[in-house]
Design a protein around this motif. Structure first.
Motif, PDB file in Angstrom:
ATOM      1  N   LEU A 182       0.838  -1.196   0.000  1.00 33.56           N
ATOM      2  CA  LEU A 182       0.000   0.000   0.000  1.00 33.56           C
ATOM      3  C   LEU A 182       0.880   1.255   0.000  1.00 33.56           C
ATOM      4  O   LEU A 182       0.680   2.184  -0.794  1.00 33.56           O
ATOM      5  N   ALA A 183       1.877   1.255   0.860  1.00 34.97           N
ATOM      6  CA  ALA A 183       2.743   2.433   0.957  1.00 34.97           C
ATOM      7  C   ALA A 183       3.482   2.675  -0.356  1.00 34.97           C
ATOM      8  O   ALA A 183       3.561   3.806  -0.845  1.00 34.97           O
ATOM      9  N   ALA A 184       4.006   1.598  -0.959  1.00 33.11           N
ATOM     10  CA  ALA A 184       4.769   1.762  -2.198  1.00 33.11           C
ATOM     11  C   ALA A 184       3.866   2.239  -3.320  1.00 33.11           C
ATOM     12  O   ALA A 184       4.252   3.075  -4.135  1.00 33.11           O
ATOM     13  N   ALA A 185       2.640   1.718  -3.368  1.00 30.26           N
ATOM     14  CA  ALA A 185       1.709   2.157  -4.404  1.00 30.26           C
ATOM     15  C   ALA A 185       1.403   3.641  -4.227  1.00 30.26           C
ATOM     16  O   ALA A 185       1.338   4.391  -5.203  1.00 30.26           O
ATOM     17  N   VAL A 186       1.246   4.051  -2.972  1.00 26.11           N
ATOM     18  CA  VAL A 186       0.998   5.470  -2.712  1.00 26.11           C
ATOM     19  C   VAL A 186       2.213   6.300  -3.133  1.00 26.11           C
ATOM     20  O   VAL A 186       2.089   7.340  -3.778  1.00 26.11           O
ATOM     21  N   PHE A 187       3.387   5.795  -2.807  1.00 23.08           N
ATOM     22  CA  PHE A 187       4.606   6.509  -3.222  1.00 23.08           C
ATOM     23  C   PHE A 187       4.677   6.655  -4.739  1.00 23.08           C
ATOM     24  O   PHE A 187       4.934   7.745  -5.272  1.00 23.08           O
ATOM     25  N   LEU A 188       4.428   5.549  -5.466  1.00 23.35           N
ATOM     26  CA  LEU A 188       4.507   5.614  -6.925  1.00 23.35           C
ATOM     27  C   LEU A 188       3.465   6.586  -7.468  1.00 23.35           C
ATOM     28  O   LEU A 188       3.717   7.314  -8.437  1.00 23.35           O
ATOM     29  N   PHE A 189       2.318   6.618  -6.816  1.00 24.30           N
ATOM     30  CA  PHE A 189       1.282   7.555  -7.254  1.00 24.30           C
ATOM     31  C   PHE A 189       1.723   9.004  -7.017  1.00 24.30           C
ATOM     32  O   PHE A 189       1.642   9.853  -7.903  1.00 24.30           O
ATOM     33  N   LEU A 190       2.233   9.254  -5.824  1.00 26.81           N
ATOM     34  CA  LEU A 190       2.662  10.628  -5.514  1.00 26.81           C
ATOM     35  C   LEU A 190       3.774  11.070  -6.449  1.00 26.81           C
ATOM     36  O   LEU A 190       3.789  12.194  -6.949  1.00 26.81           O
ATOM     37  N   ARG A 192       4.202  10.138  -9.390  1.00 26.68           N
ATOM     38  CA  ARG A 192       3.592  10.409 -10.684  1.00 26.68           C
ATOM     39  C   ARG A 192       2.937  11.787 -10.743  1.00 26.68           C
ATOM     40  O   ARG A 192       3.038  12.462 -11.772  1.00 26.68           O
ATOM     41  N   ILE A 193       2.277  12.190  -9.667  1.00 26.51           N
ATOM     42  CA  ILE A 193       1.603  13.490  -9.788  1.00 26.51           C
ATOM     43  C   ILE A 193       2.494  14.653  -9.365  1.00 26.51           C
ATOM     44  O   ILE A 193       2.242  15.783  -9.720  1.00 26.51           O
ATOM     45  N   LEU A 194       3.556  14.375  -8.622  1.00 23.04           N
ATOM     46  CA  LEU A 194       4.374  15.490  -8.131  1.00 23.04           C
ATOM     47  C   LEU A 194       5.571  15.813  -9.029  1.00 23.04           C
ATOM     48  O   LEU A 194       6.113  16.906  -8.976  1.00 23.04           O
ATOM     49  N   THR A 195       5.999  14.845  -9.832  1.00 20.11           N
ATOM     50  CA  THR A 195       7.096  15.139 -10.762  1.00 20.11           C
ATOM     51  C   THR A 195       6.473  15.677 -12.049  1.00 20.11           C
ATOM     52  O   THR A 195       5.768  14.937 -12.730  1.00 20.11           O
ATOM     53  N   PRO A 196       6.711  16.946 -12.375  1.00 23.20           N
ATOM     54  CA  PRO A 196       5.969  17.541 -13.497  1.00 23.20           C
ATOM     55  C   PRO A 196       6.046  16.732 -14.788  1.00 23.20           C
ATOM     56  O   PRO A 196       5.036  16.538 -15.464  1.00 23.20           O
ATOM     57  N   HIS A 197       7.233  16.249 -15.130  1.00 26.47           N
ATOM     58  CA  HIS A 197       7.335  15.567 -16.415  1.00 26.47           C
ATOM     59  C   HIS A 197       6.698  14.185 -16.395  1.00 26.47           C
ATOM     60  O   HIS A 197       6.160  13.735 -17.396  1.00 26.47           O
ATOM     61  N   VAL A 198       6.781  13.531 -15.250  1.00 24.33           N
ATOM     62  CA  VAL A 198       6.139  12.214 -15.168  1.00 24.33           C
ATOM     63  C   VAL A 198       4.620  12.393 -15.190  1.00 24.33           C
ATOM     64  O   VAL A 198       3.896  11.642 -15.838  1.00 24.33           O
ATOM     65  N   ARG A 199       4.164  13.437 -14.541  1.00 27.12           N
ATOM     66  CA  ARG A 199       2.733  13.735 -14.584  1.00 27.12           C
ATOM     67  C   ARG A 199       2.287  14.016 -16.015  1.00 27.12           C
ATOM     68  O   ARG A 199       1.219  13.603 -16.444  1.00 27.12           O
ATOM     69  N   ILE A 201       3.400  12.812 -18.768  1.00 25.41           N
ATOM     70  CA  ILE A 201       3.290  11.635 -19.644  1.00 25.41           C
ATOM     71  C   ILE A 201       2.270  10.622 -19.130  1.00 25.41           C
ATOM     72  O   ILE A 201       1.977   9.651 -19.809  1.00 25.41           O
ATOM     73  N   SER A 202       1.751  10.831 -17.905  1.00 29.54           N
ATOM     74  CA  SER A 202       0.891   9.808 -17.311  1.00 29.54           C
ATOM     75  C   SER A 202      -0.507   9.822 -17.905  1.00 29.54           C
ATOM     76  O   SER A 202      -1.108  10.874 -18.092  1.00 29.54           O
ATOM     77  N   LEU A 203      -1.005   8.637 -18.159  1.00 33.47           N
ATOM     78  CA  LEU A 203      -2.346   8.476 -18.710  1.00 33.47           C
ATOM     79  C   LEU A 203      -3.267   7.950 -17.611  1.00 33.47           C
ATOM     80  O   LEU A 203      -2.795   7.399 -16.613  1.00 33.47           O
ATOM     81  N   ALA A 204      -4.544   8.088 -17.845  1.00 34.86           N
ATOM     82  CA  ALA A 204      -5.498   7.498 -16.895  1.00 34.86           C
ATOM     83  C   ALA A 204      -5.188   6.012 -16.728  1.00 34.86           C
ATOM     84  O   ALA A 204      -5.289   5.461 -15.635  1.00 34.86           O
ATOM     85  N   SER A 205      -4.760   5.388 -17.808  1.00 36.89           N
ATOM     86  CA  SER A 205      -4.481   3.951 -17.726  1.00 36.89           C
ATOM     87  C   SER A 205      -3.208   3.653 -16.938  1.00 36.89           C
ATOM     88  O   SER A 205      -2.897   2.493 -16.682  1.00 36.89           O
ATOM     89  N   ASP A 206      -2.449   4.679 -16.577  1.00 36.17           N
ATOM     90  CA  ASP A 206      -1.307   4.458 -15.683  1.00 36.17           C
ATOM     91  C   ASP A 206      -1.731   4.535 -14.220  1.00 36.17           C
ATOM     92  O   ASP A 206      -1.198   3.842 -13.365  1.00 36.17           O
ATOM     93  N   TYR A 207      -2.700   5.395 -13.954  1.00 34.26           N
ATOM     94  CA  TYR A 207      -3.164   5.533 -12.571  1.00 34.26           C
ATOM     95  C   TYR A 207      -4.088   4.384 -12.172  1.00 34.26           C
ATOM     96  O   TYR A 207      -4.122   3.979 -11.023  1.00 34.26           O
ATOM     97  N   PHE A 208      -4.818   3.912 -13.161  1.00 37.10           N
ATOM     98  CA  PHE A 208      -5.837   2.914 -12.852  1.00 37.10           C
ATOM     99  C   PHE A 208      -5.273   1.703 -12.098  1.00 37.10           C
ATOM    100  O   PHE A 208      -5.780   1.368 -11.023  1.00 37.10           O
ATOM    101  N   PRO A 209      -4.239   1.030 -12.611  1.00 38.43           N
ATOM    102  CA  PRO A 209      -3.755  -0.142 -11.864  1.00 38.43           C
ATOM    103  C   PRO A 209      -3.224   0.228 -10.485  1.00 38.43           C
ATOM    104  O   PRO A 209      -3.352  -0.571  -9.561  1.00 38.43           O
ATOM    105  N   LEU A 210      -2.667   1.422 -10.353  1.00 36.69           N
ATOM    106  CA  LEU A 210      -2.187   1.826  -9.031  1.00 36.69           C
ATOM    107  C   LEU A 210      -3.333   1.935  -8.032  1.00 36.69           C
ATOM    108  O   LEU A 210      -3.258   1.414  -6.923  1.00 36.69           O
ATOM    109  N   PHE A 211      -4.409   2.599  -8.448  1.00 37.55           N
ATOM    110  CA  PHE A 211      -5.567   2.717  -7.553  1.00 37.55           C
ATOM    111  C   PHE A 211      -6.190   1.357  -7.275  1.00 37.55           C
ATOM    112  O   PHE A 211      -6.615   1.059  -6.170  1.00 37.55           O
TER     113      PHE A 211
END
Ligand code: HEM
Ligand code: SF4
Ligand code: SF4
Lengths: 378, 554
Positions: A182-190, A192-199, A201-211
């Motif tokens: 759970l913690a690692a998934a939250v980290f990977l999510f954060l 993704r949204i906090l690094t401008p360039h990674v954000r 390139i991120s698609l809804a289909s990248d967030y979906f499996p994380l959630f």
């Protein structure tokens, strides 16, 4: 602003609610408890195999490994037998390092412009740490769940559980893997949204499996530590599933169906998404091939036949000029007896004798203008 | 030189953040100074490549063939069926962004579409739409869904975006070193350029050299007599500098070895000095050991811009190497200093044009070394060959003649990541130069940075792009220049020699560029030479003018 993660978040919440509410209705338990999981298992298996076979159907025409170390050339130069593997054993080790330790990701750096004009590179280990934690936790959780499908539970699984619960906190004992997942998934999510360039390139289909995985981990933790689901009943249920004699026991509650349904969704999603990187990494031609390409010939099954410009064509066009500057030619100029030893300077236009399928000669293609003109130096 | 931007302006123009609009909603803006000119239709025609025509990237209408979309879709499908690499790379990227700031074009421009992952997504988005079940099903529900899974339709604007960004990738493969799955954006660029080639969207800096090479044997279109003129030039210069008259051999049947190097070295400084270096080295080997190395004007190009066009075009140009070796009846082939030439030789040549069963397993007759690593392709790199000679003490060298130089070495992308040749050139350079310093570890060996102009992007009209892409390499040079007084950047690539010269002049004006063999020849004590007071560039050698040349400490 890229807010596509909201769609994925909403989708996962809707799916969870759907299972929670749905399982309360008549027949809902059978639907979410038996039919969906079986269909999902089937889709996953067939889909996964199909994808692998589909990749395998395309050949590997060229050997294009990325060489990340010294080649094997002269005997006194030490070669990198793993990062630039010439043997299958080397490739196997390279692949193991990639799969088990994420070797390439371990190299990760970030690049920053400092003081306005200095590029500085820093080792960036956190993605590697986060990804490794995430995958190992996921792996452990999956393996631990096998106990629900096996009777008796194998010793190695019991050992893994002891290891996983070594902190011995709480009752039932806290399993590290679920929390780390759970913690690692939250980290990977954060990340993704906090690094401008990674954000970017991120698609809804990248967030979906994380959630989805967060949802699975969260509902699992909820069941284990808070709603305290009846494990014996669950085991009876899962054993029924795998022996294909499914039945619905009592008292396992709505959260369980949420958990199970999200897993089913993950299984269905898997073969059609980027999660196939699990299979793909083994088939990546920049990693899984030997690099001895000059020592051993690699065969391309479709090696396209091509039209080539032969020496004969070349000499036919330039014979006169070649002879002029004393270059040896295969055929002498027409006016000369063939045994003439030295280059004659008859400026006779060479008749191209047998020109097989040459494309039309253009007026000389324009010379590229760039390289400094030849009239260098005196 | 960059037309408007000076280095400070260029640095401050690097976008620190991506734009507000998502990448699919940010239309392509084809900028002067970044794009290269369209191919001369005559060149395209000469090669019988499809859809030769006049067109201009700066104009709205690209005169696309009517069924261009069909051609691309069909071509895409064919390539998915023929290359597992494309198929797997289309499917498995997780968009982790590990590759993002590894690309020199992204570092130098800040344009997010120059992140390798986004460059690939430009094609992947169309792939998802046209070739995946999920894409087809989801896409048919609604346009918004399509966007969520990163799918989009191929339109003229998308096509233009492909063209613009696929010609901002130098196929250097640095991204693939860092990708957890080894996704190689260069491979995707190669495929993308093949697709563009199918509808005639070539750039002139690639298409015309290819046409030239096909016809005259080399990219510059040098005809045999002009080629010989240059060689005569070099012979005269060498005689003036060393007092020795070298006699290069041409197309000699039954010679021991055929030598092939990029033609850039015959025509463009400072490559010309490397070319003179080869001639001196071969003369030395002939005089001392009777080794017979011959050159050819038919196969007078080591480089292969066909590689930047399509796999088939690469094969057409490359075929001349084996054809000429066979015709001349040599034992094996020696290859000169070039980058992508060596990727082609190392990873493609034998597969495409082999087996070379008419040649022998390469053996250096001077040292007896068998080049086992080249036993099938039968082609040896000049750095491997020379390192072996030096190791066996077969060259008489005076490295002191290079003492006015403090040297660093630039790994060419292709010899680094498409071959793994790191130590051989370093060994040679350290044996002929006393002052050598490495650039920072993140910028050399497998992590080396492109010169910024590889894969046919070394044109004149795209100078802003080249200076952006050249920034990371030049910045590392600047670092060792300031720290260790490095004043010479050595490399083993003809494009480097041309491109780095420009880039270094822009970013670090006090550093010059040289090939490895130029350094060797400067140190090489030729049999019967006069006292050397000049280097190959005809510059006075400091300390050598008068008789008591002292050794500087190392
Ligand atoms: C051979 C096995 C595998 C390897 C080497 C591997 C490697 C990686 C790496 C390096 C990442 C990048 C981390 C990131 O994106 O933040 C990643 C991401 C991910 N992997 Fe795996 N993986 C493997 C198997 C799996 C499996 C079995 C799953 C099953 C669920 C999985 C799920 C994910 C997910 C959801 C992400 C995305 C994380 C994100 O979006 O930030 N992986 N994987
Ligand atoms: S490093 Fe690889 S997986 Fe990650 S974004 Fe880049 S190409 Fe995709
Ligand atoms: S191959 Fe090189 S130029 Fe192309 S995207 Fe990757 S790092 Fe950038």
């Amino acid at each position: 602003m890229n807010i596509s993660y909201l769609y994925s978040l909403i989708a996962v919440i809707v799916l969870a609610l759907f299972a929670y509410v749905g399982s309360k209705f008549g027949g809902g338990e059978a639907l979410f408890g038996i039919i969906f999981p079986l269909l999902a298992g089937l889709t996953f298996t067939v889909g996964f195999i199909y994808r692998i076979v589909d990749w395998a159907r395309s050949p590997v025409p060229f050997r294009i490994p990325t060489t990340c170390g010294q080649q094997k050339s002269l005997p006194w130069i030490e070669s990198a037998c793993i990062e630039n593997p010439t043997t299958t054993a080397g490739v196997v080790v390279r692949m193991i390092l990639e799969v088990v330790l994420f070797r390439s990701l371990f190299r990760n750096t970030t690049c920053e412009l400092k003081e306005g004009d200095k590029l500085a590179y820093r080792w960036e280990i956190w993605l590697w740490v986060g990804a490794l934690a995430f995958h190992y936790a996921f792996f452990t959780v999956v393996v631990r769940h096998l106990r629900f499908f096996m009777e008796p539970v194998p010793v190695c699984l019991q050992f893994l559980e002891t290891l996983d619960g070594f902190l011995q906190i709480g009752l039932p004992g806290l399993m590290l893997s679920g929390v780390v997942l759970l913690a690692a998934a939250v980290f990977l999510f954060l990340r993704r949204i906090l690094t401008p360039h990674v954000r970017y390139i991120s698609l809804a289909s990248d967030y979906f499996p994380l959630f989805l995985i967060m949802g699975i981990a969260f509902s699992g933790i909820l069941m284990r530590y808070f709603t305290k689901v009846e494990i014996v009943n669950v085991k009876a249920f899962t054993m029924g599933l795998v022996t294909l004699q499914p039945h619905i026991p009592d008292g396992i509650g709505g959260i369980f169906y949420v958990h199970l349904f999200l897993v089913s969704v993950l299984l269905v999603y898997f073969p059609f998404s980027k999660l196939m990187h699990l299979g793909g990494i083994f088939m990546s031609p920049t990693r899984n091939l030997t690099t001895d390409t000059r020592a051993k010939r690699h065969i391309n099954p479709w090696n396209s036949p091509v039209k080539i410009h032969t020496y004969e064509h070349y000499e036919d066009e330039f014979r006169e000029k070649m002879v002029d500057v004393g270059l040896p030619v295969d055929k002498m100029l027409e006016a000369q007896p063939p045994e003439a030893p030295e280059a004659p300077e008859t400026p006779e236009a060479p008749e191209a004798p047998e020109t097989p399928e040459v494309p039309e000669k253009p007026e000389v293609p324009a010379e590229p203008e760039a390289p400094e003109a030849p009239e260098k130096k005196e | 030189m960059s037309e408007d931007l000076n280095p400070e302006e260029l640095l401050s123009s690097i976008a620190p953040k991506p734009p507000k609009t998502g990448w699919m909603d940010t239309p392509v803006d084809i900028k002067k100074g970044i794009y290269s000119y369209a191919a001369n239709p005559k060149s395209v025609e000469y090669l019988s490549l499809p859809h030769a025509r006049q067109w201009n990237p700066a104009e709205e209408d690209w005169n696309l063939p009517e069924n261009w979309k069909e051609i691309i879709t069909q071509g895409f499908r064919e390539r998915l069926d023929r290359f597992r690499s494309v198929k797997v790379f289309m499917d498995i990227c997780v968009r982790c962004g590990a590759c993002a700031d590894k690309c020199h074009f992204f570092i130098g421009s800040g344009d997010p579409k120059n992140m390798p992952v986004l460059r690939a997504e430009l094609l992947r988005s169309v792939y998802r739409n046209d070739f995946t079940t999920a894409g087809k099903i989801i896409g048919s529900i609604s346009k918004n869904f399509k966007k969520m899974i990163g799918a989009r339709e191929l339109t003229v604007d998308v096509l233009k975006e492909w063209w613009y960004y696929l010609f901002q990738c130098s196929e250097c493969r640095r991204c693939s070193v860092f990708c957890p799955y080894g996704i190689d954006t260069a491979e995707i660029t190669i495929m993308g350029r093949e697709l563009l080639n199918l509808i005639g969207l070539n750039i002139d800096w690639i298409a015309t050299p290819v046409a030239n090479c096909y016809r005259t044997g080399n990219h510059l279109g040098i005809q045999p007599h002009a080629f010989m003129d240059m060689m005569d030039f070099f012979t005269d210069d060498i005689e003036e500098i060393t007092g020795v008259k070298v006699e290069p051999s041409f197309m000699k049947k039954g010679a021991d070895i055929l030598f092939i190097t990029p033609s850039g070295d015959v025509f463009a400084d400072p490559g010309t000095y490397t070319c003179m270096g080869y001639m001196m080295l071969f003369h030395y080997l002939k005089e001392k050991y009777g080794l017979d190395i011959t050159w050819s004007t038919y196969a007078s190009e080591g480089g292969n811009f066909g590689f930047f066009t399509s796999h088939e075009t690469m094969k057409r140009l490359n075929s001349k190497m084996y054809a000429e070796a066979k015709r001349l009846g040599v034992k094996w082939i020696l290859g000169g200093e070039c980058g992508h030439m060596w990727r082609v030789i190392h990873q493609y040549m034998d597969t495409m044009n082999g087996p070379a069963d008419f040649l022998e397993v390469p053996v250096s007759p001077i040292t007896g070394t068998v080049f086992e690593n080249a036993k099938s392709t039968k082609m040896v790199h000049i750095a491997e060959f020379t390192a072996d000679l030096i190791k066996h003490d077969k060259l008489e060298l005076d490295p002191g003649r290079n003492d006015h130089l403090t040297v660093t070495y630039h790994d060419s992308c292709n010899t680094a990541r498409g071959m793994g040749m790191f130590e051989e050139p370093r060994y040679v350079i350290k044996n002929v130069c006393n002052n050598f310093y490495e650039m920072p570890a993140n910028t050399i060996r497998e992590q080396t940075f492109c010169c910024g102009s590889g894969s046919g992007l070394n044109a004149g009209e795209n100078m802003d792009l080249r200076m952006q892409g050249g920034l990371p390499r030049a910045n590392a040079v600047k670092y060792v220049h300031e720290k260790h007084d490095v004043n010479m950047l050595a490399c083993v690539c003809a494009i480097d020699r041309a491109a780095l010269t420009t880039s270094v002049e822009y970013w670090v004006p006090d550093v010059e560029v040289t090939g490895m063999t130029e350094l060797v020849a400067n140190a090489l004590i030729m049999p019967g030479e006069q006292k050397r007071t000049m280097n190959l560039r005809s510059e006075e050698l400091p300390g050598m003018e008068d008789d008591d040349a002292e050794e500087e400490d190392v």
